[in-house]
Write a protein that holds these residues in place. Structure first.
Motif, mmCIF file in Angstrom:
data_model
loop_
_atom_site.group_PDB
_atom_site.id
_atom_site.type_symbol
_atom_site.label_atom_id
_atom_site.label_comp_id
_atom_site.label_asym_id
_atom_site.label_seq_id
_atom_site.Cartn_x
_atom_site.Cartn_y
_atom_site.Cartn_z
ATOM 1 N N VAL A 255 7.633 -18.255 63.572
ATOM 2 C CA VAL A 255 6.612 -18.783 62.659
ATOM 3 C C VAL A 255 5.418 -19.250 63.492
ATOM 4 C CG1 VAL A 255 6.077 -20.480 60.881
ATOM 5 C CG2 VAL A 255 8.372 -19.487 61.019
ATOM 6 N N VAL A 256 4.234 -18.673 63.189
ATOM 7 C CA VAL A 256 3.025 -19.001 63.958
ATOM 8 C C VAL A 256 1.990 -19.645 63.033
ATOM 9 C CG1 VAL A 256 3.396 -17.192 65.654
ATOM 10 C CG2 VAL A 256 2.084 -16.690 63.573
ATOM 11 N N LYS A 257 1.037 -20.403 63.641
ATOM 12 C CA LYS A 257 -0.040 -21.073 62.904
ATOM 13 C C LYS A 257 -1.347 -20.813 63.638
ATOM 14 C CE LYS A 257 -0.388 -25.582 63.078
ATOM 15 N NZ LYS A 257 -0.156 -27.030 62.817
ATOM 16 N N GLY A 258 -2.420 -20.602 62.858
ATOM 17 C CA GLY A 258 -3.725 -20.366 63.474
ATOM 18 C C GLY A 258 -4.800 -20.158 62.430
ATOM 19 N N LEU B 108 -4.924 -14.730 62.227
ATOM 20 C CA LEU B 108 -3.728 -14.222 61.563
ATOM 21 C C LEU B 108 -3.968 -12.886 60.886
ATOM 22 C CD1 LEU B 108 -2.391 -17.534 59.980
ATOM 23 C CD2 LEU B 108 -1.526 -16.344 62.004
ATOM 24 N N GLU B 109 -5.239 -12.636 60.528
ATOM 25 C CA GLU B 109 -5.543 -11.369 59.859
ATOM 26 C C GLU B 109 -5.289 -10.196 60.785
ATOM 27 O OE1 GLU B 109 -9.268 -9.206 57.539
ATOM 28 O OE2 GLU B 109 -9.427 -11.292 58.208
ATOM 29 N N ASN B 110 -5.722 -10.324 62.026
ATOM 30 C CA ASN B 110 -5.439 -9.308 63.054
ATOM 31 C C ASN B 110 -4.402 -9.901 64.009
ATOM 32 O OD1 ASN B 110 -7.467 -7.504 62.039
ATOM 33 N ND2 ASN B 110 -8.999 -8.861 62.968
ATOM 34 N N GLU C 33 0.070 -9.752 69.347
ATOM 35 C CA GLU C 33 1.498 -9.568 69.672
ATOM 36 C C GLU C 33 2.103 -10.880 70.121
ATOM 37 O OE1 GLU C 33 4.333 -6.912 72.646
ATOM 38 O OE2 GLU C 33 2.190 -6.496 72.481
ATOM 39 N N VAL C 34 3.330 -11.132 69.591
ATOM 40 C CA VAL C 34 4.084 -12.333 69.953
ATOM 41 C C VAL C 34 5.346 -11.893 70.679
ATOM 42 C CG1 VAL C 34 5.310 -14.356 69.094
ATOM 43 C CG2 VAL C 34 3.162 -13.659 68.025
ATOM 44 N N GLU C 35 5.627 -12.530 71.781
ATOM 45 C CA GLU C 35 6.835 -12.188 72.540
ATOM 46 C C GLU C 35 7.757 -13.399 72.614
ATOM 47 O OE1 GLU C 35 5.050 -13.005 77.051
ATOM 48 O OE2 GLU C 35 5.636 -10.978 76.455
ATOM 49 N N ALA D 137 8.761 -18.697 72.868
ATOM 50 C CA ALA D 137 7.859 -17.637 72.391
ATOM 51 C C ALA D 137 6.430 -17.994 72.787
ATOM 52 C CB ALA D 137 7.974 -17.470 70.887
ATOM 53 N N ARG D 138 5.621 -16.968 72.859
ATOM 54 C CA ARG D 138 4.189 -17.153 73.145
ATOM 55 C C ARG D 138 3.410 -15.996 72.536
ATOM 56 N NH1 ARG D 138 5.777 -16.578 79.280
ATOM 57 N NH2 ARG D 138 6.143 -14.327 79.423
#
Length: 404
Positions: A346-349, A354-356, A359-361, A380-381
């Protein structure tokens, strides 16, 4: 016959002609001299002089010229001017009142005065006195609602009148005149001319000074009303930001004015503010729109208001499924595997980030692991650091060392 011949010879002789010429010349000279010395008549307009007027007296309605007719030799009168004649009136021992006095005239030697027109001068003698009178204020008109004269003063408070005694006895007061409108437009003082209770043109009367300074203060006690200021916002801020608050300082104003005007005002508008594309908090000074037209502009106690637009970045969250969990770090075992092999992140920004979605690893760190099987936390980052990691599901995975 001989006698006629002799007479003819005598008339034609040179001697006779010479004697005749001399006789004719003498006759002509005698005629011309007689013409020059012949008496003639001429009239001059002469300035009239008044002499011996008593102290503290002055003249009114006195003629200033007379016509003087003279007779004398033609050649003398031809060279004369009005300045060669004198016409006087003697005012000795005269008191105030009207008088009819003879005109006395003098002419140069060889000239005789025949008539003076008019032969008498009618004059009015006035006694001059001084009189001090207080100055009173005359207010023409009424003050508008809520305005009154709180205090006033005149400088000087008295004036000196100098003029005819009979005239000054009729003057018992002097005034200065103003209107409420003049006082409202003024700045606390006005220079007002002194007025006398006389009509028409008045001679031999002076006022010292001719004007006085009227200083004053006005009391304004008009109805008051608190009226809110209303904002008008145009446009939208940047899509990644939102308006947290808009404050107006002051939020309202207290108007003071005639009731008829205040009843027309429910609110006061500010000039529109365009916030298109803004990304940060800003402060503006916005002009106030005068209420109900220019007639009420004087009601405004202030001309502008301070507007603070507080802007904050938007924050959205999104869940990314199936993120493969990688291995990071070194241990005594060369290879590792994890179960489960994928997680949800789960990411926030910002909405644009968030539209584009970058990549999250996800990964686990096996550094210093000595057990072949261990439960380790997942980290994760996001590449580029545009997103904040809020949650990893599951937060832990089991790591297994691969031993041949």
């Amino acid at each position: 016959m001989r006698m006629l011949e002799r007479i003819d010879a005598m008339l034609n002789s040179r001697l006779f002609l010479r004697i005749a010429s001399v006789v004719i010349a003498v006759l002509i000279w005698l005629y011309a001299a007689g013409e020059r010395n012949a008496e003639t008549v001429k009239t001059f307009e002469v300035s009239l002089e008044y002499r011996n007027l008593g102290v503290g007296l002055t003249l009114s309605d006195a003629p200033d010229k007379v016509n003087v007719q003279v007779t004398g030799a033609r050649n003398i009168l031809a060279a004369m001017t009005p300045q060669n004649l004198i016409a006087t009136v003697d005012l000795r021992d005269l008191g105030p009142g009207r008088h009819t006095l003879p005109v006395t005239s003098l002419a140069p030697s060889g000239v005789r005065i025949t008539t003076v027109t008019p032969p008498y001068a009618e004059v009015q003698v006035l006694r001059l006195i001084e009189k001090t009178l207080p100055v009173s204020l005359n207010m023409e008109g009424t003050f508008p609602e809520g305005v009154s004269l709180e205090s006033s003063d005149l400088d000087p408070r008295e004036v000196l009148l100098r003029g005819d005694e009979a005239l000054l006895q009729k003057i018992q007061k002097v005034t200065v005149v103003t209107t409420p409108q003049e006082l409202i437009r003024g700045e606390g003082f006005l220079e007002l001319p002194v007025r006398l209770p006389l009509s028409g043109r008045v001679e031999h009367l002076s006022v010292i000074p001719k004007s006085v300074v009227f200083s004053y203060t006005l009391k304004r006690d008009l109805p008051r009303r608190e009226v809110p200021l209303r904002m008008h916002i145009l446009g939208e801020v940047d899509p990644d930001f939102s308006v947290t608050s808009i404050t107006v300082d002051p939020p309202s104003v207290i108007l003071q004015g005639p009731s008829a005007q205040l009843d027309l005002i429910d609110q006061i508008d500010l000039m529109p503010l365009d916030i298109s594309g803004m990304k940060e908090t800003a402060v503006f000074s916005i002009d106030i729109v005068p209420p109900v037209g220019n007639d009420n502009e004087g009601l405004l106690p202030i001309r502008s208001a301070t507007i603070r637009v507080t802007i904050s970045p938007k924050s959205e969250t999104r869940m990314i499924s199936g993120v493969r969990v990688g291995i990071s770090g070194k241990s005594i075992y060369p290879n590792w595997r994890v179960e489960p092999g994928t997680v949800e992140v789960v990411v926030k920004g910002l909405p644009s980030a968030l539209e584009n979605l970058p990549e999250v690893e996800a990964y686990v760190d096996v550094t210093n692991l000595v057990s072949r099987r261990a439960t380790v936390p997942v980290r994760a980052r996001s590449k580029g650091g545009a997103l904040e990691i809020v949650e990893i599901r599951p937060p832990n995975v089991t790591a297994y060392a691969i031993v041949d």
